[in-house]
Design a protein around this motif. Sequence first.
Motif, mmCIF file in Angstrom:
data_model
loop_
_atom_site.group_PDB
_atom_site.id
_atom_site.type_symbol
_atom_site.label_atom_id
_atom_site.label_comp_id
_atom_site.label_asym_id
_atom_site.label_seq_id
_atom_site.Cartn_x
_atom_site.Cartn_y
_atom_site.Cartn_z
ATOM 1 N N ARG A 145 0.834 -1.207 0.000
ATOM 2 C CA ARG A 145 0.000 0.000 0.000
ATOM 3 C C ARG A 145 0.868 1.257 0.000
ATOM 4 N N VAL A 146 1.981 1.221 0.701
ATOM 5 C CA VAL A 146 2.894 2.362 0.729
ATOM 6 C C VAL A 146 3.503 2.573 -0.652
ATOM 7 N N ILE A 147 3.821 1.503 -1.339
ATOM 8 C CA ILE A 147 4.382 1.612 -2.692
ATOM 9 C C ILE A 147 3.405 2.331 -3.615
ATOM 10 N N ASP A 148 2.119 2.093 -3.430
ATOM 11 C CA ASP A 148 1.109 2.772 -4.248
ATOM 12 C C ASP A 148 1.137 4.286 -4.049
ATOM 13 N N LEU A 149 1.630 4.745 -2.920
ATOM 14 C CA LEU A 149 1.682 6.178 -2.629
ATOM 15 C C LEU A 149 2.903 6.875 -3.242
ATOM 16 N N LEU A 150 3.903 6.111 -3.633
ATOM 17 C CA LEU A 150 5.155 6.712 -4.090
ATOM 18 C C LEU A 150 5.013 7.657 -5.285
ATOM 19 N N PRO A 151 4.266 7.307 -6.346
ATOM 20 C CA PRO A 151 4.158 8.259 -7.463
ATOM 21 C C PRO A 151 3.596 9.616 -7.019
ATOM 22 N N GLY A 152 2.580 9.618 -6.185
ATOM 23 C CA GLY A 152 2.006 10.865 -5.698
ATOM 24 C C GLY A 152 2.966 11.648 -4.822
ATOM 25 N N LEU A 153 3.718 10.940 -3.977
ATOM 26 C CA LEU A 153 4.692 11.611 -3.110
ATOM 27 C C LEU A 153 5.818 12.230 -3.927
ATOM 28 N N MET A 154 6.275 11.518 -4.939
ATOM 29 C CA MET A 154 7.333 12.072 -5.785
ATOM 30 C C MET A 154 6.827 13.290 -6.557
ATOM 31 N N ALA A 155 5.589 13.231 -7.046
ATOM 32 C CA ALA A 155 5.011 14.388 -7.736
ATOM 33 C C ALA A 155 4.900 15.571 -6.778
ATOM 34 N N TYR A 156 4.555 15.299 -5.542
ATOM 35 C CA TYR A 156 4.417 16.349 -4.521
ATOM 36 C C TYR A 156 5.724 17.110 -4.323
ATOM 37 N N VAL A 157 6.851 16.404 -4.394
ATOM 38 C CA VAL A 157 8.150 17.056 -4.213
ATOM 39 C C VAL A 157 8.756 17.513 -5.539
#
Length: 52
Positions: free
Chosen positions: A7-19
């Motif tokens: 589930r955390v891996i699913d969040l990575l694209p959004g987190l990278m876009a955020y930064v």
Amino acid sequence: MIQGSLRVIDLLPGLMAYVGRTDYDEFCLNMMIRATQYAKSKRMPGSRLPLQ
């Protein structure tokens, strides 16, 4: 434990876009290519790569 990690891996694209990193897919592809090239350079003759 594994399901939580996935589930955390699913969040990575959004987190990278955020930064400001919008190249998540390209980043992952390049990382896998570099890892495969490194593994090929270190393997013993006749052995197989686990990514094959």
